[in-house]
Design an enzyme around this catalytic site. Structure first.
Site, PDB file in Angstrom:
ATOM      1  N   GLU A  19       0.824  -1.214   0.000  1.00  0.00           N
ATOM      2  CA  GLU A  19       0.000   0.000   0.000  1.00  0.00           C
ATOM      3  C   GLU A  19       0.854   1.259   0.000  1.00  0.00           C
ATOM      4  OE1 GLU A  19      -3.181   2.626   2.615  1.00  0.00           O
ATOM      5  OE2 GLU A  19      -2.396   0.777   3.487  1.00  0.00           O
ATOM      6  N   ASP A  84       8.548   5.327  15.572  1.00  0.00           N
ATOM      7  CA  ASP A  84       8.412   6.757  15.315  1.00  0.00           C
ATOM      8  C   ASP A  84       8.711   7.486  16.622  1.00  0.00           C
ATOM      9  OD1 ASP A  84       7.711   9.302  14.575  1.00  0.00           O
ATOM     10  OD2 ASP A  84       5.591   8.892  14.224  1.00  0.00           O
ATOM     11  N   ASP A  86       9.095  11.246  18.202  1.00  0.00           N
ATOM     12  CA  ASP A  86       8.722  12.625  17.882  1.00  0.00           C
ATOM     13  C   ASP A  86       9.099  13.546  19.046  1.00  0.00           C
ATOM     14  OD1 ASP A  86       7.245  15.027  17.382  1.00  0.00           O
ATOM     15  OD2 ASP A  86       5.976  13.885  16.007  1.00  0.00           O
TER      16      ASP A  86
END
Length: 393
Positions: A19, A84, A86
């Site tokens: 995808e 991830d 951040d």
């Protein structure tokens, strides 16, 4: 050769079942896109001109046909294990910036995060193929691409990210790190990494004990029995370095005098971990169908390119010197003008297809190509091993 053929078949469909997601102008979000080949993806990118490109899982069917598949049959089957990190998740402990802003003083948090998480992925879990990428703005991403890892279930991914998480609790929770007397080797090794940076990062750059407002946050993390003494000690000293030394001495004294009190050497480590330990977005890592921004994307807010980070030079990585889309376009214009002067109006198109290798993007492309080369070698090695085991030669 049957096993080789079977593996080739899976690899052959891999790209078509992957995808891709595009974010267009005005936050128009297009999911479940898939393409036959690289050329089709390139054409669609040129046509749609997306602001952001995300990569998702490899599905049981082509994602662009998911509406035609029987309900429940369309399933995410494989995906790299991703992390991830951040900078906004550290807003309660960094004093220089907040929200989307970053500076060289707080970027050390990302440096420590890469060292801590990468060491654990490599040594504790034995994962070989780890690609670290700058997000383009305020954080970093990690893609773990080992074949065995791509097939992990959501439950196993959750277990891995849980192992790598020590800072727990929302905004209302003051003390977010709790250690026991038996310190896990992962915690000890993480502390050893933080120690290399703590003085300069926390005590000098962040100045975490600069004034009463800042040191009260740290006093909230220690037992009440020693708060008054620390408060008085902090007032006698003039900077964070002296106050931290005072804190360590006070903890040692209490440890000797109060054997039963919750006051071991780990108290100092709990504070260090709360201020410096990586803060992972658990949902990004545990979901097989979770999307993550593609390496080499252009960040729509900063214009910076999401470039791979050289693991041999993590401490030298500077997000403020990363190429931007504007700087790359300018470099390409200069190259184009120079070549036209040298070769006349007719320029060789084939020759120009690799012009990016003449720009400041070149060293980052090289890191990525080296990573892919190692991944390919590993895959071929696994294929040979399987064929040897099944005596298919």
């Amino acid at each position: 050769m049957t096993s080789l053929r079977r593996t080739r078949k899976v690899v052959k469909n891999y790209f078509q079942h992957r995808e891709f997601s595009f974010t267009l102008k005005d936050d128009i979000y297009i999911r479940y896109q898939s393409f036959n080949n690289q050329s089709d993806l390139e054409k669609e990118m040129q046509k749609m001109n997306p602001y952001k490109i995300d990569i998702g899982a490899v599905y049981s069917h082509r994602p662009n046909q998911h509406n035609t598949v029987k309900l429940g049959a369309f399933q995410a089957q494989e995906k790299e294990l991703v992390f991830d990190i951040d900078m906004t998740d550290y807003d309660d402990v960094r004093r220089c910036c907040s929200s989307a802003d970053i500076c060289s003083k707080c970027w050390t948090l990302m440096t420590m995060a890469i060292h801590i998480i990468d060491r654990a992925l490599k040594e504790d879990f034995g994962f070989k193929h780890r690609l670290w990428v700058y997000s383009g703005r305020r954080g970093v991403h990690c893609w773990v691409c080992d074949e065995s890892v791509r097939k992990l279930s959501s439950a196993v991914r959750s277990g891995i990210v849980e192992y790598l998480s020590l800072v727990k609790g929302g905004q209302d929770v003051k003390k977010k790190v709790h250690l026991s007397e038996k310190i896990h080797p992962f915690v000890r090794k993480s502390i050893n990494i933080i120690k290399k940076y703590f003085e300069q990062y926390a005590l000098v750059d962040q100045d975490i004990l600069e004034n009463k407002e800042s040191w009260d946050k740290i006093l909230a993390l220690v037992p009440e029995t020693m708060r008054d003494e620390l408060q008085q000690g902090f007032q006698r000293h003039s900077n964070s370095l002296q106050r931290w030394e005072n804190l360590k001495n006070t903890i040692n004294k209490y440890q000797k005098n109060n054997k039963n009190d919750k006051c071991g050497p780990w108290l100092e480590w709990e504070i260090m971990l709360q201020y410096c330990f990586p803060r992972l977005d658990i949902n990004v890592s545990k979901g097989i169908n979770h999307l993550l921004k593609s390496p080499f994307s252009v960040h729509p807010k900063t214009g910076r390119i999401s470039v791979p980070i050289d693991l041999q030079k993590v401490d030298q990585f500077d997000p403020f010197t990363v190429p931007t889309i504007s700087s790359i376009c300018h470099e390409l214009d200069v190259i184009s003008t120079k070549e036209e002067k040298e070769n006349g109006a007719e320029s060789d198109i084939k020759h120009r297809t690799r012009d990016y290798k003449k720009t400041s993007l070149a060293p980052f492309v090289k890191i990525f190509e080296q990573f892919l080369e190692n991944l390919d070698k590993s895959r071929k090695g696994e294929l040979l091993k399987k064929s040897d085991l099944q005596k298919d030669f």
